[in-house]
Design a protein around this motif. Structure first.
Motif, PDB file in Angstrom:
ATOM      1  N   LEU A 171      19.708 116.250  46.072  1.00 54.73           N
ATOM      2  CA  LEU A 171      18.890 115.540  47.057  1.00 54.73           C
ATOM      3  C   LEU A 171      18.665 114.088  46.625  1.00 54.73           C
ATOM      4  N   TYR A 172      18.289 113.906  45.360  1.00 56.83           N
ATOM      5  CA  TYR A 172      18.034 112.549  44.866  1.00 56.83           C
ATOM      6  C   TYR A 172      19.301 111.702  44.890  1.00 56.83           C
ATOM      7  N   LEU A 173      20.441 112.321  44.572  1.00 57.94           N
ATOM      8  CA  LEU A 173      21.696 111.568  44.588  1.00 57.94           C
ATOM      9  C   LEU A 173      22.026 111.097  46.002  1.00 57.94           C
ATOM     10  N   ARG A 174      21.763 111.935  46.973  1.00 55.85           N
ATOM     11  CA  ARG A 174      22.045 111.549  48.362  1.00 55.85           C
ATOM     12  C   ARG A 174      21.128 110.425  48.839  1.00 55.85           C
ATOM     13  N   ILE A 175      19.908 110.402  48.336  1.00 59.02           N
ATOM     14  CA  ILE A 175      19.030 109.266  48.654  1.00 59.02           C
ATOM     15  C   ILE A 175      19.647 107.982  48.093  1.00 59.02           C
ATOM     16  N   ALA A 176      20.165 108.058  46.871  1.00 60.87           N
ATOM     17  CA  ALA A 176      20.819 106.888  46.262  1.00 60.87           C
ATOM     18  C   ALA A 176      21.995 106.425  47.121  1.00 60.87           C
ATOM     19  N   TRP A 177      22.794 107.377  47.613  1.00 57.71           N
ATOM     20  CA  TRP A 177      23.938 107.024  48.460  1.00 57.71           C
ATOM     21  C   TRP A 177      23.482 106.325  49.737  1.00 57.71           C
ATOM     22  N   LEU A 178      22.399 106.809  50.335  1.00 60.03           N
ATOM     23  CA  LEU A 178      21.907 106.202  51.578  1.00 60.03           C
ATOM     24  C   LEU A 178      21.381 104.786  51.322  1.00 60.03           C
ATOM     25  N   TYR A 179      20.725 104.589  50.178  1.00 59.64           N
ATOM     26  CA  TYR A 179      20.284 103.234  49.839  1.00 59.64           C
ATOM     27  C   TYR A 179      21.484 102.323  49.584  1.00 59.64           C
ATOM     28  N   ARG A 180      22.580 102.886  49.107  1.00 59.72           N
ATOM     29  CA  ARG A 180      23.807 102.105  48.914  1.00 59.72           C
ATOM     30  C   ARG A 180      24.312 101.594  50.270  1.00 59.72           C
ATOM     31  N   LEU A 181      24.236 102.434  51.281  1.00 59.93           N
ATOM     32  CA  LEU A 181      24.645 102.016  52.625  1.00 59.93           C
ATOM     33  C   LEU A 181      23.780 100.869  53.130  1.00 59.93           C
ATOM     34  N   LEU A 182      22.514 100.872  52.713  1.00 60.16           N
ATOM     35  CA  LEU A 182      21.594  99.794  53.103  1.00 60.16           C
ATOM     36  C   LEU A 182      21.704  98.585  52.176  1.00 60.16           C
ATOM     37  N   GLU A 183      22.578  98.700  51.154  1.00 61.00           N
ATOM     38  CA  GLU A 183      22.795  97.640  50.159  1.00 61.00           C
ATOM     39  C   GLU A 183      21.503  97.313  49.399  1.00 61.00           C
ATOM     40  N   ASN A 184      20.694  98.346  49.171  1.00 63.65           N
ATOM     41  CA  ASN A 184      19.468  98.202  48.388  1.00 63.65           C
ATOM     42  C   ASN A 184      19.758  98.720  46.982  1.00 63.65           C
ATOM     43  N   ILE A 185      20.278  97.840  46.128  1.00 62.91           N
ATOM     44  CA  ILE A 185      20.754  98.232  44.798  1.00 62.91           C
ATOM     45  C   ILE A 185      19.610  98.742  43.924  1.00 62.91           C
ATOM     46  N   GLU A 186      18.449  98.094  44.028  1.00 66.19           N
ATOM     47  CA  GLU A 186      17.308  98.488  43.192  1.00 66.19           C
ATOM     48  C   GLU A 186      16.903  99.942  43.458  1.00 66.19           C
ATOM     49  N   GLN A 187      16.770 100.312  44.736  1.00 65.85           N
ATOM     50  CA  GLN A 187      16.389 101.682  45.075  1.00 65.85           C
ATOM     51  C   GLN A 187      17.531 102.662  44.795  1.00 65.85           C
ATOM     52  N   GLU A 188      18.760 102.223  44.993  1.00 64.96           N
ATOM     53  CA  GLU A 188      19.914 103.081  44.673  1.00 64.96           C
ATOM     54  C   GLU A 188      19.871 103.486  43.210  1.00 64.96           C
ATOM     55  N   LYS A 189      19.670 102.525  42.331  1.00 59.38           N
ATOM     56  CA  LYS A 189      19.643 102.827  40.887  1.00 59.38           C
ATOM     57  C   LYS A 189      18.418 103.650  40.513  1.00 59.38           C
ATOM     58  N   ARG A 190      17.306 103.357  41.178  1.00 59.21           N
ATOM     59  CA  ARG A 190      16.082 104.123  40.903  1.00 59.21           C
ATOM     60  C   ARG A 190      16.303 105.607  41.148  1.00 59.21           C
ATOM     61  N   PHE A 191      16.922 105.936  42.279  1.00 58.90           N
ATOM     62  CA  PHE A 191      17.107 107.349  42.599  1.00 58.90           C
ATOM     63  C   PHE A 191      18.270 107.966  41.820  1.00 58.90           C
ATOM     64  N   MET A 192      19.210 107.146  41.384  1.00 58.32           N
ATOM     65  CA  MET A 192      20.245 107.654  40.481  1.00 58.32           C
ATOM     66  C   MET A 192      19.627 108.113  39.166  1.00 58.32           C
ATOM     67  N   LYS A 193      18.671 107.345  38.669  1.00 62.87           N
ATOM     68  CA  LYS A 193      17.999 107.711  37.409  1.00 62.87           C
ATOM     69  C   LYS A 193      17.294 109.055  37.539  1.00 62.87           C
ATOM     70  N   ILE A 194      16.641 109.267  38.680  1.00 66.66           N
ATOM     71  CA  ILE A 194      15.957 110.550  38.881  1.00 66.66           C
ATOM     72  C   ILE A 194      16.978 111.679  38.995  1.00 66.66           C
ATOM     73  N   ALA A 195      18.101 111.406  39.678  1.00 69.17           N
ATOM     74  CA  ALA A 195      19.164 112.411  39.793  1.00 69.17           C
ATOM     75  C   ALA A 195      19.705 112.764  38.418  1.00 69.17           C
ATOM     76  N   ILE A 196      19.904 111.769  37.570  1.00 66.84           N
ATOM     77  CA  ILE A 196      20.386 112.011  36.204  1.00 66.84           C
ATOM     78  C   ILE A 196      19.457 112.971  35.480  1.00 66.84           C
ATOM     79  N   HIS A 197      18.151 112.738  35.602  1.00 67.17           N
ATOM     80  CA  HIS A 197      17.166 113.613  34.944  1.00 67.17           C
ATOM     81  C   HIS A 197      17.368 115.062  35.380  1.00 67.17           C
ATOM     82  N   HIS A 198      17.512 115.286  36.680  1.00 72.18           N
ATOM     83  CA  HIS A 198      17.633 116.661  37.167  1.00 72.18           C
ATOM     84  C   HIS A 198      18.996 117.270  36.840  1.00 72.18           C
TER      85      HIS A 198
END
Length: 234
Positions: free
Chosen positions: A128-155
């Motif tokens: 779920l968290y990884l998909r949020i990162a992908w959606l932020y990538r579509l919006l070109e919001n790099i800061e939020q993309e990386k933020r949710f990637m970090k949470i995905a990494i944890h899980h």
């Protein structure tokens, strides 16, 4: 002959409050993926519906949000926790219609919160968290993309450590690769190298040879990049 709409109403029952509602889904024949990025993010063909937008069901009555990957089982106390923290604060709203990327992000965030309260497997929550990162990538919001990637990494790490991915469609090799690739994308290069090496070490024990090849490619890219940096710094 009438043209078939790519998006249809699916009848759903909320696992928490048993409310029946409808939610938009995409007919599989209309999901056309052009390619996948190195972290498996699908890039859909131009003019085709983004399959990521409609993965989450949101109960309009109680707010419980979930995907097809959620288990039907609620561990003791989790229903009460969700009712207390989600349903009691829920302002009735309907995500059952057509969704924008921003709408989809809201549904995934709700599902992440519900998954954490429900104590879903880490492998489910990570996705779920990884998909949020992908959606932020579509919006070109790099800061939020990386933020949710970090949470995905944890899980993903917790899933790997506890073996809770066993019995799912996600293999050990795929998790290790994702840990490496997501670490690479957020700039944690040493961690990326470690996980890519672990994938390569398992090449004789897996049928997922394409993932091993991808890990090897990333590993060589990192090595070449580090060599270039060493030359520049000399």
């Amino acid at each position: 002959m009438e043209n078939l709409d790519p998006i249809f109403d699916r009848n759903v029952e909320c696992p928490l409050c048993k409310t029946k509602f409808t939610s938009k889904k995409i007919r599989s024949k209309f999901i056309k993926v052009e390619r996948y990025e190195s972290d498996f993010c699908p890039i859909y063909k131009e003019g085709h519906v983004n399959g990521l937008l409609y993965n989450i069901y949101v109960c309009p009555d109680c707010g419980f949000s979930f995907s097809d990957d959620f288990s039907k089982y609620f561990p003791p106390g989790t229903k009460e926790e969700i009712i207390n923290k989600v349903s009691s604060n829920w302002v009735p709203q309907n995500f059952g219609g057509h969704r924008t990327i921003e709408d989809a992000i809201k549904t995934y965030k709700l599902a992440c919160y519900c998954a954490e309260l429900k104590k879903e497997k880490h492998i489910v929550t990570a996705g779920l968290y990884l998909r949020i990162a992908w959606l932020y990538r579509l919006l070109e919001n790099i800061e939020q993309e990386k933020r949710f990637m970090k949470i995905a990494i944890h899980h993903y790490y917790e899933s790997y450590s506890t073996d809770d991915f066993r019995g799912t469609q996600v293999s050990e090799v795929r998790i290790l690769y994702l840990l490496g690739e997501l670490s690479r994308r957020i700039g944690e290069i040493d961690q990326a190298v470690k996980y890519f090496s672990m994938v390569i070490e398992r090449q004789s024990r897996t049928v997922e040879t394409k993932i091993v090849d991808m890990a090897r490619e990333r590993w060589y890219e990192i090595r070449d990049m580090q060599k270039q940096e060493d030359v520049i710094n000399e």
